[in-house]
Design an enzyme around this catalytic site. Structure first.
Site, PDB file in Angstrom:
ATOM      1  N   ARG A 108      35.320  40.841  35.895  1.00 30.70           N
ATOM      2  CA  ARG A 108      35.389  40.123  37.165  1.00 30.70           C
ATOM      3  C   ARG A 108      36.130  38.802  36.954  1.00 30.70           C
ATOM      4  O   ARG A 108      36.036  38.181  35.901  1.00 30.70           O
ATOM      5  CB  ARG A 108      33.989  39.820  37.703  1.00 30.70           C
ATOM      6  N   GLY A 122      33.644  30.196  48.369  1.00 30.35           N
ATOM      7  CA  GLY A 122      35.064  29.845  48.337  1.00 30.35           C
ATOM      8  C   GLY A 122      35.308  28.385  47.996  1.00 30.35           C
ATOM      9  O   GLY A 122      36.448  27.972  47.794  1.00 30.35           O
ATOM     10  N   PHE A 152      39.487  36.315  47.092  1.00 28.28           N
ATOM     11  CA  PHE A 152      38.668  36.724  45.959  1.00 28.28           C
ATOM     12  C   PHE A 152      38.730  38.249  45.905  1.00 28.28           C
ATOM     13  O   PHE A 152      38.178  38.931  46.762  1.00 28.28           O
ATOM     14  CB  PHE A 152      37.224  36.258  46.129  1.00 28.28           C
ATOM     15  N   PRO A 185      37.268  26.948  43.840  1.00 24.74           N
ATOM     16  CA  PRO A 185      38.578  26.379  43.498  1.00 24.74           C
ATOM     17  C   PRO A 185      38.834  25.056  44.188  1.00 24.74           C
ATOM     18  O   PRO A 185      39.550  24.197  43.665  1.00 24.74           O
ATOM     19  CB  PRO A 185      39.568  27.455  43.954  1.00 24.74           C
ATOM     20  N   GLU A 211      55.012  39.592  33.040  1.00 25.37           N
ATOM     21  CA  GLU A 211      53.728  39.580  32.341  1.00 25.37           C
ATOM     22  C   GLU A 211      53.889  39.279  30.856  1.00 25.37           C
ATOM     23  O   GLU A 211      53.019  38.633  30.252  1.00 25.37           O
ATOM     24  CB  GLU A 211      53.011  40.905  32.565  1.00 25.37           C
ATOM     25  N   TYR A 230      52.198  51.243  32.300  1.00 21.21           N
ATOM     26  CA  TYR A 230      53.057  51.395  33.483  1.00 21.21           C
ATOM     27  C   TYR A 230      53.590  52.815  33.679  1.00 21.21           C
ATOM     28  O   TYR A 230      53.606  53.313  34.814  1.00 21.21           O
ATOM     29  CB  TYR A 230      54.186  50.367  33.459  1.00 21.21           C
TER      30      TYR A 230
END
Length: 413
Positions: free
Chosen positions: A206, A278, A396, A281, A137, A95
């Site tokens: 990916r 698509g 995506f 999901p 996170e 960061y």
């Protein structure tokens, strides 16, 4: 907390960011990869070339500035990005590197307009925003590692089966190489696949949606092969997976992540709409409802170019037949002679057809597909009067916008 003066300065830069945001983020990535080339192993190179990543970051910076006094407003966006960061392995130590290069980019692009006062205010604001991301996170990393079957970083998975689903989509059934348990996930989530491809300088990562229900002894991803088009090179990773990866090979996977998930506590009817790949999901959501014997009314709608491009059709029909109150509907843009009798609408999805096949607009709507397709569906649902709170969708890649520009693309393409 930020001072009132800092907040005022940040908000004063909103009009400037609206104009120069993308130029700033473009320069930011140039500076970042020059000073830290190892980060090229993390970022999606295709999204960089197409400008998607720069635009997404510009939108995020703009939103942070606009709502700097109400950061809770952008918390959903923070969580969405944090899921992606966790799946990629972004660390807290990175960061400050990002902050340093972002400030340098602001200074270079804005020139004399970037006064010391503005730069100092942005440095302070970035510190606060970064701390929010790091906190969110950290919890995500902890949860991913400590859950049953969970793990940190990347884990080896063997390709148990490779199944051709259509002319462009292939499924990979992945089981843990160590033989251990695998983490559950929420329908709609994805995993990151990390690859070192022969001939490629950098590692490629990916994200692929999990295309089956949780609770199986495997993860399934269904990958579209991205062939070259005019002005667009072939997808390095998708082509490699299709052509080179075979059964028995080992892939590196992150634990499942993602904010686009089916609300299993909602008892209302659910509408699942997809275009092209698509549907992955959406199939995970359908399979979950079927496997849990949900009594929710389910309407599954899928758009494809033709039957040759329609993946997982038989599996979806089987699940629909096993699920009380579920229906499936196919829309083919350019059906072939072999498609006679196997689709329900020719051309494109329109509102009269949706109103004909969906029992009620009082439902939860989920959709995924190319951005122009999603912009079109979003516009139809809003035109019908579906509340925005009942509309859920997934990009995506970097988050985009379902605005009028995207809708124009849907009409002209």
């Amino acid at each position: 907390m930020l001072s009132e003066k800092t907040i005022a300065i940040i908000k004063s830069t909103v009009p400037v960011l609206e104009v120069h945001g993308t130029a700033i983020t473009k320069r930011f990535y140039q500076l970042l990869f020059t000073s830290h080339p190892e980060l090229m192993n993390v970022f999606n190179h295709a999204n960089q070339r197409q400008g998607k990543q720069q635009t997404a970051l510009a939108n995020a910076v703009y939103a942070a500035a606009k709502y700097i006094d109400k950061l809770e407003t952008i918390l959903p966006a923070v969580k969405q990005i944090a899921h992606k960061h966790r799946s990629l392995g972004i660390t807290a130590e990175q960061y400050p590197i990002v902050g340093q290069n972002l400030l340098q980019a602001i200074k270079e692009v804005l020139g004399d307009a970037a006064t010391d006062e503005i730069l100092n205010a942005w440095a302070e604001a970035y510190g606060v925003i970064a701390s929010v991301f790091i906190s969110v996170e950290t919890e995500m990393y902890k949860e991913a590692e400590e859950q049953h079957g969970g793990w940190a970083g990347y884990r080896e998975f063997r390709v148990e089966r490779k199944v051709r689903e259509s002319s462009v989509i292939t499924s990979f059934y992945l089981v843990p190489q160590d033989g251990g348990a695998i983490a559950s996930f929420e329908p709609g989530q994805y995993v990151s696949v990390k690859l070192d491809i022969p001939g490629e300088t950098n590692t490629h990562i990916r994200q692929y949606s999990l295309s089956d229900a949780p609770g199986k002894p495997y993860y399934r991803i269904s990958v579209k092969r991205e062939d070259a088009l005019p002005g667009k090179p072939a997808g390095v990773v998708s082509v490699y997976l299709h052509e080179q990866v075979k059964e028995g090979d080992v892939l590196l996977l992150s634990a499942p992540a993602g904010h686009f998930t089916l609300d299993l506590k909602d008892a209302r009817p659910v509408v699942l709409i997809s275009g092209g790949v698509g549907l992955t999901p959406m199939v995970s959501m359908l399979n979950t409802l079927a496997d849990t014997k949900s009594d929710r009314q389910v309407t599954f709608i899928h758009a494809a170019q033709s039957g040759d491009f329609h993946a997982l059709k038989q599996q979806v029909e089987e699940k629909v037949n096993q699920t009380s109150g579920a229906t499936a509907h196919w829309c083919y843009a350019q059906p072939t002679a072999q498609d006679t009798g196997v689709f329900h609408k020719e051309g494109y999805i329109d509102l009269p057809w949706l109103q004909e096949i969906i029992p009620s607009k009082d439902a939860a709507f989920y959709f995924c597909g190319p951005t122009p397709f999603m912009a079109h569906i979003n516009r139809l649902l809003l035109q019908w009067g579906v509340p925005a709170a009942d509309i859920h969708y997934e990009f995506f890649g970097p988050a985009g916008s379902l605005d009028e520009e995207s809708e124009k693309a849907a009409v002209t393409n």
